[in-house]
Design an enzyme around this catalytic site. Structure first.
Site, PDB file in Angstrom:
ATOM      1  N   LYS A 179     -12.754 -13.874 -19.120  1.00  0.00           N
ATOM      2  CA  LYS A 179     -12.319 -15.179 -19.633  1.00  0.00           C
ATOM      3  C   LYS A 179     -12.101 -16.128 -18.466  1.00  0.00           C
ATOM      4  O   LYS A 179     -12.568 -17.259 -18.434  1.00  0.00           O
ATOM      5  CB  LYS A 179     -11.004 -14.992 -20.404  1.00  0.00           C
ATOM      6  N   LYS A 236      -1.311  -0.921  -1.450  1.00  0.00           N
ATOM      7  CA  LYS A 236      -1.312   0.413  -2.055  1.00  0.00           C
ATOM      8  C   LYS A 236      -2.587   1.145  -1.640  1.00  0.00           C
ATOM      9  O   LYS A 236      -3.670   0.565  -1.681  1.00  0.00           O
ATOM     10  CB  LYS A 236      -1.276   0.244  -3.578  1.00  0.00           C
ATOM     11  N   LYS A 288      -8.727   3.823  -3.786  1.00  0.00           N
ATOM     12  CA  LYS A 288     -10.155   3.799  -3.460  1.00  0.00           C
ATOM     13  C   LYS A 288     -10.762   2.434  -3.765  1.00  0.00           C
ATOM     14  O   LYS A 288     -11.737   2.033  -3.148  1.00  0.00           O
ATOM     15  CB  LYS A 288     -10.919   4.929  -4.128  1.00  0.00           C
TER      16      LYS A 288
END
Ligand code: ADP
Ligand code: TRP
Length: 330
Positions: A119, A201, A204
């Site tokens: 959106k 954080k 991957k």
């Protein structure tokens, strides 16, 4: 009867230190708890929603299996299997799908996040959404309900999925009588989020990870890459603000941690702090890394372990499905 804990691990990337601290270590501890029977599986069908490269996908699945065993999962005591070895999970997936409203799936976070992103970018709202991704929570409910699991240890992002499983169990039980346990999620609130090389954080998705079983050279190289501030050797450093120290705490014993805290306050250089981190980490990972390499070199053994796990799992799934089929009039 013992309570059942169950959790799935997707083969979507090389296991990194964050996965170990946040998910694997606590799950291994639960598996040792005598009040539980542990069901741990490789959620390869869920990994397929990203349509991975076949060779890489296969490697990652073996890698997950080898990682868990190398870190001490007792595969004889627990039920350790590949999701794709259990045809019953698909049967239940379809049945549950027929009782899951589309609206329930519309509200699932992972799907909603993609729609919101589309959106925002002015794309077609369905861009990048395959039906596997859209119905992901139903397959996950089938994983959980098929074995009448009581407790599902997961990360925070998976809470909603366990709630959906609970909802579907309730809907089914109401119509056909008590069939499924109502599963509960278990989120370890104390689990710290491990920072990655860049301080965000470790994930991957951010390409900032330290793979758990990097060889010594690579491990040292990656540790040297961890971002630090520009304070000089001799300047006092705040251990509680340091990524290096957070990592150090995960591998060192209480005495070492206390000593390192003092060293920070007394101005240890970042270079030295990195070297010390490497040493403690390398020592802790040495044996599991060897076991991991050995298992990765012995695919037949991994296949055998997973096959025996699948047989155990199916000995529970088959009668469960029989009961369900009878109840719904199939
Ligand atoms: P990634 O962020 O690398 O894609 P996943 O989302 O596949 O990792 O997470 C698998 C499990 O590892 C989850 O239970 C998640 O909570 C845990 N986990 C992932 N990254 C971290 C981290 N940096 N610190 C603590 N736990 C983490
Ligand atoms: N969706 C979970 C994740 O992304 C993996 C998973 C699949 C799972 N089936 C499960 C977790 C059943 C717990 C129970 O991490």
């Amino acid at each position: 009867m013992k309570k059942r804990i169950l959790t799935g691990i997707k083969p979507t990337g090389q296991i990194h230190l964050g996965n170990y601290m946040g998910a694997i270590k606590p799950a291994l501890e639960l598996a040792k708890d005598e009040q539980y029977d542990a069901f741990y599986f490789i959620a390869d069908y869920h990994g397929l929603t990203r349509t991975p490269d076949p060779e890489e996908f296969k490697e990652l699945s073996y890698g997950i299996a080898a990682t868990w065993i190398a870190l001490g999962l007792d595969y004889e005591k627990s039920v350790f299997y590949r999701q794709s070895d259990i045809p019953e999970v698909f049967e239940l997936n379809w049945i549950l799908a027929c009782y899951a409203s589309k609206g329930l799936m519309n509200r699932a976070h992972a799907y909603k996040a993609i729609v919101d992103e589309n959106k925002k970018n002015g794309n077609d709202l369905d861009d990048g959404v395959n039906m596997g991704l859209f119905t992901y929570p139903i397959l996950m409910a089938a994983d959980i309900l098929l074995y009448n699991s009581n407790t599902v240890p997961v990360g925070k992002d998976q809470i909603q999925h366990v709630e959906i499983a609970r909802d579907l169990a309730q809907t089914f039980n109401k119509k056909y009588g008590a069939t499924f346990n109502l599963p509960e999620y278990k989120v370890d609130a104390d689990t710290a989020v491990l920072p990655g090389l860049d301080g965000r954080k470790m994930s991957k998705s951010y390409n900032n990870t330290i793979p758990l079983f990097s060889d010594e050279k690579k491990l040292l190289k990656l540790i040297k890459k961890i971002k630090t501030d520009s304070s000089l050797p001799g300047e006092p450093k705040d251990p509680d603000q340091s990524n290096l120290f957070s990592l150090y705490k995960q591998f060192a014993d209480a005495e070492q941690i206390a000593e390192m805290r003092t060293a920070y306050e007394q101005g240890i250089s970042w270079g030295e702090a990195k070297q010390q981190l490497f040493e403690v980490m390398n020592e802790a990972l040495r044996e599991p890394r060897e076991r991991y390499q050995e298992l990765m070199g012995n695919r037949d053994k991994l296949d055998q372990i997973l096959k025996e796990g699948a047989e155990k799992a199916r000995s529970i799934a088959t009668p469960m499905m029989k009961d369900i089929r009878t109840k719904i009039g199939l």
